[in-house]
Design an enzyme around this catalytic site. Structure first.
Site, PDB file in Angstrom:
ATOM      1  N   ALA A   1       0.810  -1.228   0.000  1.00 28.61           N
ATOM      2  CA  ALA A   1       0.000   0.000   0.000  1.00 28.61           C
ATOM      3  C   ALA A   1       0.842   1.276   0.000  1.00 28.61           C
ATOM      4  CB  ALA A   1      -0.943  -0.008   1.204  1.00 28.61           C
TER       5      ALA A   1
ATOM      6  N   ARG B   1       2.609  10.499 -11.069  1.00 31.09           N
ATOM      7  CA  ARG B   1       1.599  11.438 -11.570  1.00 31.09           C
ATOM      8  C   ARG B   1       2.166  12.846 -11.711  1.00 31.09           C
ATOM      9  NH1 ARG B   1      -1.668   9.267  -7.378  1.00 31.09           N
ATOM     10  NH2 ARG B   1      -2.830   7.526  -8.264  1.00 31.09           N
TER      11      ARG B   1
ATOM     12  N   SER C   1       0.751  -4.401  -4.200  1.00 37.15           N
ATOM     13  CA  SER C   1      -0.562  -3.778  -4.167  1.00 37.15           C
ATOM     14  C   SER C   1      -1.692  -4.763  -3.890  1.00 37.15           C
ATOM     15  CB  SER C   1      -0.804  -3.087  -5.524  1.00 37.15           C
ATOM     16  OG  SER C   1      -1.772  -2.093  -5.410  1.00 37.15           O
TER      17      SER C   1
ATOM     18  N   CYS D   1      -5.697  -6.855   4.273  1.00 33.56           N
ATOM     19  CA  CYS D   1      -6.914  -6.870   5.091  1.00 33.56           C
ATOM     20  C   CYS D   1      -7.944  -7.854   4.563  1.00 33.56           C
ATOM     21  CB  CYS D   1      -7.539  -5.487   5.135  1.00 33.56           C
ATOM     22  SG  CYS D   1      -6.387  -4.202   5.635  1.00 33.56           S
TER      23      CYS D   1
ATOM     24  N   ASP E   1       3.479   0.856   7.499  1.00 37.44           N
ATOM     25  CA  ASP E   1       3.669   0.153   8.774  1.00 37.44           C
ATOM     26  C   ASP E   1       5.089   0.261   9.335  1.00 37.44           C
ATOM     27  OD1 ASP E   1       1.094  -0.571   8.272  1.00 37.44           O
ATOM     28  OD2 ASP E   1       1.469  -2.727   8.115  1.00 37.44           O
TER      29      ASP E   1
ATOM     30  N   TYR F   1     -32.097  11.599   9.038  1.00 41.15           N
ATOM     31  CA  TYR F   1     -33.063  10.717   9.686  1.00 41.15           C
ATOM     32  C   TYR F   1     -34.137  10.269   8.706  1.00 41.15           C
ATOM     33  CZ  TYR F   1     -37.524   9.584  11.855  1.00 41.15           C
ATOM     34  OH  TYR F   1     -38.717   8.991  12.148  1.00 41.15           O
TER      35      TYR F   1
ATOM     36  N   ARG G   1     -24.755  14.203  22.935  1.00 41.92           N
ATOM     37  CA  ARG G   1     -25.488  15.102  23.822  1.00 41.92           C
ATOM     38  C   ARG G   1     -25.276  14.727  25.292  1.00 41.92           C
ATOM     39  NH1 ARG G   1     -31.211  14.814  22.315  1.00 41.92           N
ATOM     40  NH2 ARG G   1     -31.491  13.285  23.970  1.00 41.92           N
TER      41      ARG G   1
END
Lengths: 450, 450
Positions: B13, B24, B43, B47, B283, B426, B442
């Site tokens: 990664a 780039r 690549s 995970c 890492d 909601y 809250r």
């Protein structure tokens, strides 16, 4: 200190939140709290009505959060079936339909919304149904249980599409007729078009750009078809999903100042600008955009609850301010989740922002993980500053609630670059290694600088 | 300007993100980009390995985002099977296992992580498997396909629990042995206990507080049981899920400065503090907490990607800074989603914060909507200021990703009151009228003031 009285007119989200919050902050000795509600229920979920109609939710009772008896047990007197017919702002009196004159020291107006009803002949006929009160839901359920096979929904907003989905789920042929060019006018047209195509793919017959001209009635005077300039759509029931205006007849007659939106003009403490002992909250009250500061009227349960709570806090003696609305909203039709927050392109344009938009395609989960579906994320950013202005999200399970991440970033005033850098969560069952939110924010950040 | 060369050591990664971003920004005439990768793949999604092992993901190929040939087509030379054995920082040379001396102008060290291996006798025996490389996954799959029936997982962190879930899904009896008192040490103990109970309810046999003392071998020298002070757990394979340290042998030998965490010491531009022509990412690199500013080592793919991109940007001439880590993480075991961000109570304590915690119970959807499940949200706030410090979320479908809302609020430095007021979405299929995030914020805001 002698006991004062708070009268709340309207016992739904805003009114009951105000009553409950004032009650929390003031003892019974200090404050008498009386709620007048013209209907039979308080504190019910209007947003749940489509799902009850569609049998997605099992019973009417599930939509009622608390009953008058429960409120009474918490020292809040709720009088259902009691209509406030007149308010005397100078005398501090509200008159009920029964003729009682009830004095108040503090008043909360929470009369809610009024479903929009365009001047279409026949719209008041039997067979034309709103989606406003539980009684509306009960009536529609009655028609469905009676064997209705075809429904026409007027309007392509949230309630309209939710009703279309749920009616189709009950087995009806559903036609959606809307005057606008596309459903979901709160989305940009390219996103609205995707929603429209999705409705079509579900077998819902959508007719955009067709204003209803007449509700055609049968011999008994019941609605049997909706006629537009393009055709006539036969049906067994018509459902109104045309949005909600503020219900201000009582407030207006009393002399409370209305704002530019036609809703009751209040400040961020929810107190009337013209009468400081009076507060208003919810669908009857004007509010403001957190992004532009401009006055707005947004009829949503979330705001009603929050505004009611602010009103009750202030009345109870605890300072509170409503923080404004972003215009966050979410719904689903079939397996398409739809979320939006902040300004659409039309709103950004109208507010005078120089802005850029970027749209990215990604997946809701790692592309290789089962259940991953497409997600489309559109982001608006202010040109130059890169400030996030709005976002719209369409996709499968897990797509819609991603709008809350954008809403939080908007609330905090983040730039798209800042949001793009944020440490969001990743694991294959939940997102690609860069969450679609991050990717969209990054691309928008780049183009807003360009 | 003559062509310079960027050499990247490590093609996962961080390394590939650095290479791609530098590419780039710089043309081939300006910059030659060479990646040295000791393994066969670049690549790939580490995970995803548990899900491939568990047959949740169909094939090894799906875990590979891009092949060396695809990178080559983008003018990035990838040499797989090529181990960097030595780096001469003064001469600007890297030596490969094949004896080649490759000169570089800019170097990115992305050697990744090294699975923690405690000094337990037998841990190097056949039958004990890491979950680090695709080859590890292939070996475990081979053991499962060969009829393995019982597995012991060492460690109760993310990878350990994901492997436990997936191995059980393949029909194995799974035992989890961990030295800590509870799984998920990045959660507060009350939340970790809920995870532990959930694992038990799934039929996973969890043994917290038991350090592995020995891996017991059969006559052929293959692991057949894990012995702790409390017992011996027979198995056909042992899986290591004990976390990940930085792989810094090469960097350390070369003389790159390591930080207090033992990882390569870099600044926010990902450049080595001791050697400015050298960057490190992922890492193997030290990073820092956005909340405390303290040095940290967090081995996660998201950071590796972002840090690699920052390193590549800086090398490519575009200013960039890594914004720090919040410690956001997410996973699931069975139908329990687990998310966390910011500081746990132990971390807040250790960092010297005066803080309060509040835990609320709510539902993922409106309580009456089908599929609503319980959700537990714990929030940490700084006492007095009410600043959000951290959040932990447990619950059914839709619970885990809510941590991103907290992460965004943390990223922006919001107080719990500010987050509580935010205009979140909601509708009944997605949340109660107050999202659990809002409720928890809250309540935490109130108690942090109290």
């Amino acid at each position: 200190m002698s006991q004062q009285r708070l009268v709340v007119i309207g016992g739904d989200a805003a009114g009951m939140s105000a009553a409950a919050q004032a009650r929390r902050l003031r003892s019974v000795d200090e404050l008498d709290v009386v709620v007048l509600e013209q209907g039979p229920d308080v504190s019910f979920s209007a947003c749940g009505i489509p799902y009850w109609v569609g049998d997605t939710v099992g019973s009417r009772e599930e939509l009622i959060a608390r009953t008058p008896a429960e409120f009474a047990a918490g020292d809040i007197e709720v009088r259902t079936g009691t209509r406030a017919t007149e308010v005397d702002l100078d005398a501090g009196v509200v008159v009920t339909g029964g003729g009682e004159r009830l004095g108040w020291d503090r008043l909360v107006v929470a009369t809610g919304g009024r479903p929009s009803r365009p001047p279409v002949p026949g719209l008041d006929a039997p067979g034309v149904h709103g989606v406003h009160r539980l009684a509306d839901g009960a009536r529609i359920r009655g028609v469905l249980d009676g064997g209705a096979r075809r429904a026409v929904v007027l309007g392509g907003g949230y309630i309209g599409l939710e009703m279309a989905e749920q009616l189709q789920g009950r087995g009806l042929e559903v036609t959606v007729v809307l005057a606008d060019d596309l459903p979901m006018q709160s989305l940009d047209p390219d996103m609205g078009l995707r929603v429209c195509e999705h409705l079509g793919s579900m077998g819902i017959d959508v007719h955009p750009g067709e204003a209803a001209r007449e509700i055609e009635l049968d011999g008994a005077g019941t609605a049997r078809a909706v006629r537009t300039d393009a055709g006539s759509y036969a049906c067994d029931l018509v459902v109104l999903g045309l949005g909600m205006g503020p219900e201000v007849a009582l407030a207006d007659a009393a002399g409370l100042q209305l704002g530019v939106t036609g809703a009751i003009d209040v400040d961020a403490t929810q107190r009337s600008r013209s009468h400081r002992q009076v507060s208003a909250a919810g669908d009857c009250a004007q509010t403001f955009s957190r992004i532009t500061g401009e006055a707005a009227h947004v009829a949503l349960g979330t705001h009603a609850n929050r505004q009611g709570r602010v009103a009750g806090s202030v009345i109870g003696g605890r300072p509170a301010r409503f923080g404004g609305v972003l215009g966050t909203a979410i719904t689903k039709v079939g397996d398409l989740e739809i979320g939006r927050t902040g300004l659409s392109s039309a709103e950004a344009e109208s507010a005078g922002f120089a802005y850029t938009t970027e749209t990215v395609q990604s997946t809701t989960r790692a592309g290789y993980y089962p259940g991953a579906t497409g997600i489309t994320v559109k982001v608006l950013a202010e040109r130059g500053s890169g400030r996030l202005l709005g976002a719209q999200v369409l996709g499968g399970a897990g797509a819609g609630k991603r709008v809350d991440v954008f809403a939080t970033a908007l609330w905090a005033g983040l730039t798209t670059d800042e949001l793009a850098a944020a440490d969001l969560s990743y694991a294959p069952p939940f997102s690609p290694v860069y969450d679609p939110v991050s990717v969209a924010a990054r691309v928008a950040g780049r183009s807003s600088r360009g």
